[in-house]
Design a protein around this motif. Structure first.
Motif, PDB file in Angstrom:
ATOM      1  N   GLU A   1       1.068  -1.602   0.241  1.00  0.00           N
ATOM      2  CA  GLU A   1      -0.470  -0.158   0.464  1.00  0.00           C
ATOM      3  C   GLU A   1       0.722   1.725   0.046  1.00  0.00           C
ATOM      4  OE1 GLU A   1      -2.639   0.710   3.125  1.00  0.00           O
ATOM      5  OE2 GLU A   1      -3.086   2.658   2.933  1.00  0.00           O
ATOM      6  N   ILE A   2       0.330   2.464  -0.321  1.00  0.00           N
ATOM      7  CA  ILE A   2       1.377   3.187  -1.149  1.00  0.00           C
ATOM      8  C   ILE A   2       0.388   4.252   0.216  1.00  0.00           C
ATOM      9  CG2 ILE A   2       0.915   6.041  -1.761  1.00  0.00           C
ATOM     10  CD1 ILE A   2       2.771   3.920  -4.328  1.00  0.00           C
TER      11      ILE A   2
ATOM     12  N   ARG B   1       4.913  13.461  -7.855  1.00  0.00           N
ATOM     13  CA  ARG B   1       5.091  12.592  -8.459  1.00  0.00           C
ATOM     14  C   ARG B   1       6.814  11.357  -8.469  1.00  0.00           C
ATOM     15  NH1 ARG B   1       5.319  10.447 -14.499  1.00  0.00           N
ATOM     16  NH2 ARG B   1       3.528  12.014 -15.060  1.00  0.00           N
ATOM     17  N   PRO B   2       7.448  12.374  -8.074  1.00  0.00           N
ATOM     18  CA  PRO B   2       8.765  11.739  -8.200  1.00  0.00           C
ATOM     19  C   PRO B   2       8.680  11.229  -6.119  1.00  0.00           C
ATOM     20  CG  PRO B   2       9.392  13.666  -7.995  1.00  0.00           C
ATOM     21  CD  PRO B   2       7.890  13.782  -8.390  1.00  0.00           C
ATOM     22  N   VAL B   3       7.640  11.254  -6.042  1.00  0.00           N
ATOM     23  CA  VAL B   3       7.728  10.358  -4.612  1.00  0.00           C
ATOM     24  C   VAL B   3       6.845   9.300  -4.283  1.00  0.00           C
ATOM     25  CG1 VAL B   3       5.782  10.805  -2.242  1.00  0.00           C
ATOM     26  CG2 VAL B   3       7.661  12.625  -2.574  1.00  0.00           C
ATOM     27  N   VAL B   4       6.136   9.220  -5.604  1.00  0.00           N
ATOM     28  CA  VAL B   4       4.755   7.918  -5.812  1.00  0.00           C
ATOM     29  C   VAL B   4       5.971   7.336  -6.954  1.00  0.00           C
ATOM     30  CG1 VAL B   4       3.556   6.656  -7.018  1.00  0.00           C
ATOM     31  CG2 VAL B   4       3.110   9.201  -5.504  1.00  0.00           C
ATOM     32  N   GLU B   5       6.783   7.912  -7.666  1.00  0.00           N
ATOM     33  CA  GLU B   5       8.044   6.866  -8.267  1.00  0.00           C
ATOM     34  C   GLU B   5       8.416   6.087  -7.687  1.00  0.00           C
ATOM     35  OE1 GLU B   5       7.258   9.182 -12.752  1.00  0.00           O
ATOM     36  OE2 GLU B   5       8.881   9.685 -11.885  1.00  0.00           O
ATOM     37  N   ALA B   6       9.153   7.016  -6.684  1.00  0.00           N
ATOM     38  CA  ALA B   6      10.467   6.555  -5.483  1.00  0.00           C
ATOM     39  C   ALA B   6       9.561   4.678  -5.163  1.00  0.00           C
ATOM     40  CB  ALA B   6      10.456   7.133  -4.523  1.00  0.00           C
ATOM     41  N   LEU B   7       8.566   5.223  -4.524  1.00  0.00           N
ATOM     42  CA  LEU B   7       7.538   4.267  -3.558  1.00  0.00           C
ATOM     43  C   LEU B   7       7.743   3.114  -4.575  1.00  0.00           C
ATOM     44  CD1 LEU B   7       5.041   6.749  -1.033  1.00  0.00           C
ATOM     45  CD2 LEU B   7       7.495   5.660  -0.480  1.00  0.00           C
ATOM     46  N   LEU B   8       7.013   3.199  -5.733  1.00  0.00           N
ATOM     47  CA  LEU B   8       7.077   2.580  -6.778  1.00  0.00           C
ATOM     48  C   LEU B   8       7.630   1.657  -7.417  1.00  0.00           C
ATOM     49  CD1 LEU B   8       4.262   3.753  -9.288  1.00  0.00           C
ATOM     50  CD2 LEU B   8       4.175   2.018  -7.770  1.00  0.00           C
ATOM     51  N   LYS B   9       9.458   2.540  -7.205  1.00  0.00           N
ATOM     52  CA  LYS B   9      10.390   1.368  -7.394  1.00  0.00           C
ATOM     53  C   LYS B   9      10.757   0.921  -6.278  1.00  0.00           C
ATOM     54  CE  LYS B   9      15.120   2.695  -9.075  1.00  0.00           C
ATOM     55  NZ  LYS B   9      16.166   3.547  -9.061  1.00  0.00           N
ATOM     56  N   GLU B  10      10.839   1.166  -5.621  1.00  0.00           N
ATOM     57  CA  GLU B  10      10.920  -0.021  -4.220  1.00  0.00           C
ATOM     58  C   GLU B  10      10.000  -0.795  -4.089  1.00  0.00           C
ATOM     59  OE1 GLU B  10      10.341   2.525   0.020  1.00  0.00           O
ATOM     60  OE2 GLU B  10      11.564   0.597   0.608  1.00  0.00           O
TER      61      GLU B  10
ATOM     62  N   GLU C   1       8.892  -2.696  -6.401  1.00  0.00           N
ATOM     63  CA  GLU C   1       9.616  -3.351  -7.254  1.00  0.00           C
ATOM     64  C   GLU C   1      10.508  -4.291  -7.803  1.00  0.00           C
ATOM     65  OE1 GLU C   1       9.846  -1.497 -11.594  1.00  0.00           O
ATOM     66  OE2 GLU C   1       9.404  -3.520 -12.452  1.00  0.00           O
ATOM     67  N   SER C   2      11.727  -3.458  -6.768  1.00  0.00           N
ATOM     68  CA  SER C   2      12.981  -4.103  -5.974  1.00  0.00           C
ATOM     69  C   SER C   2      12.730  -4.733  -5.429  1.00  0.00           C
ATOM     70  CB  SER C   2      13.591  -3.050  -5.964  1.00  0.00           C
ATOM     71  OG  SER C   2      13.191  -2.807  -4.662  1.00  0.00           O
ATOM     72  N   LEU C   3      10.905  -5.075  -4.391  1.00  0.00           N
ATOM     73  CA  LEU C   3      11.096  -5.781  -3.842  1.00  0.00           C
ATOM     74  C   LEU C   3      10.258  -7.153  -4.080  1.00  0.00           C
ATOM     75  CD1 LEU C   3       9.451  -3.622  -0.646  1.00  0.00           C
ATOM     76  CD2 LEU C   3      11.203  -5.224  -0.571  1.00  0.00           C
ATOM     77  N   GLY C   4       9.610  -6.778  -5.346  1.00  0.00           N
ATOM     78  CA  GLY C   4       9.188  -8.331  -6.169  1.00  0.00           C
ATOM     79  C   GLY C   4       7.286  -8.383  -5.729  1.00  0.00           C
ATOM     80  N   ILE C   5       7.582  -6.998  -5.104  1.00  0.00           N
ATOM     81  CA  ILE C   5       5.832  -6.941  -5.392  1.00  0.00           C
ATOM     82  C   ILE C   5       4.726  -6.601  -6.611  1.00  0.00           C
ATOM     83  CG2 ILE C   5       3.940  -5.324  -4.199  1.00  0.00           C
ATOM     84  CD1 ILE C   5       5.377  -6.525  -1.918  1.00  0.00           C
ATOM     85  N   GLU C   6       4.102  -7.063  -6.414  1.00  0.00           N
ATOM     86  CA  GLU C   6       2.940  -7.659  -8.063  1.00  0.00           C
ATOM     87  C   GLU C   6       2.202  -5.782  -8.344  1.00  0.00           C
ATOM     88  OE1 GLU C   6       1.308 -11.142  -9.482  1.00  0.00           O
ATOM     89  OE2 GLU C   6       3.103 -12.118  -8.663  1.00  0.00           O
ATOM     90  N   LYS C   7       1.514  -5.383  -7.040  1.00  0.00           N
ATOM     91  CA  LYS C   7       0.727  -4.425  -7.476  1.00  0.00           C
ATOM     92  C   LYS C   7       0.397  -3.687  -6.092  1.00  0.00           C
ATOM     93  CE  LYS C   7      -2.510  -8.156  -7.293  1.00  0.00           C
ATOM     94  NZ  LYS C   7      -3.694  -8.106  -7.725  1.00  0.00           N
TER      95      LYS C   7
END
Ligand SMILES: CC(C)(COP(=O)(O)OP(=O)(O)OC[C@H]1O[C@@H](n2cnc3c(N)ncnc32)[C@H](O)[C@@H]1OP(=O)(O)O)[C@@H](O)C(=O)NCCC(=O)NCCS
Length: 157
Positions: A72-73, A89-98, A100-106
């Motif tokens: 969850e964001i 935008r960069p805050v949300v993009e950083a959280l999405l990148k993290e 993805e790096s954890l292997g989370i799908e959604k």
């Protein structure tokens, strides 16, 4: 701001918690976010990022892992004077990148700012599609039990 980057997103430290609390609880007083006791922010400090602009903390956001495939964001918010300056935008993009790096799908978000998240690639979902576990925090919300936040999901697949 592309090509002329004047911000940095980094993981939060404990010394950032008072300002995170100030930002989040300022917006909570207007009813657009869930209030968060400072003790909860310390508990979850490793979830948080902050965005710095010209040496000041301009905003924050958090990524909370819920399950093997889901995070969850939370608590995406900027200081009033930084809203609308393309730092969300960069805050949300950083959280999405993290995520993805954890292997989370959604990654989902509960928010009143649907258009902002849609613009960043999130899609509307029914709240009933989210696991029951996520409603544990709702008891602290001023809108409980008449929640009118909307749910959106970002999928990496
Ligand atoms: C939500 C919030 C973080 C967004 O930050 P912001 O600085 O307003 O948004 P940005 O300028 O970074 O916008 C990013 C992109 O989304 C777009 N956008 C922002 N708000 C939008 C909206 N309401 N509708 C459509 N698009 C929107 C911007 O045009 C921008 O597009 P671009 O990067 O393609 O040019 C900020 O408004 C805020 O702190 N609000 C108060 C707290 C809050 O409501 N948080 C959400 C709860 S989870």
């Amino acid at each position: 701001m592309a090509g002329n980057k004047k911000y940095t997103v980094r993981k939060a430290g404990v010394s950032d918690v008072p300002v995170i609390s100030e930002i989040v609880n300022h917006h909570a007083r207007t009813g657009i976010m869930l209030p968060r006791p400072i003790s909860r922010i310390y508990d979850n400090v490793r979830d948080y990022v902050v965005i710095e602009s010209n040496g000041d903390i301009a905003g924050c956001g958090a990524l909370h892992v819920m399950w093997s495939d889901l995070a969850e964001i939370r608590a995406v918010a900027l200081m009033e004077e930084y809203i609308g300056k393309r730092l969300g935008r960069p805050v949300v993009e950083a959280l999405l990148k993290e995520a993805e790096s954890l292997g989370i799908e959604k990654v989902f978000v509960l928010t009143y700012k649907g258009d902002f998240f849609r613009h960043l690639g999130f899609k509307d979902v029914e709240k009933s599609e989210l696991p029951h576990k996520i409603w544990a925090d709702c008891i602290n919300c001023v809108h409980f039990p008449n929640c009118d936040e909307i749910a959106l999901m970002y999928s990496f697949k």
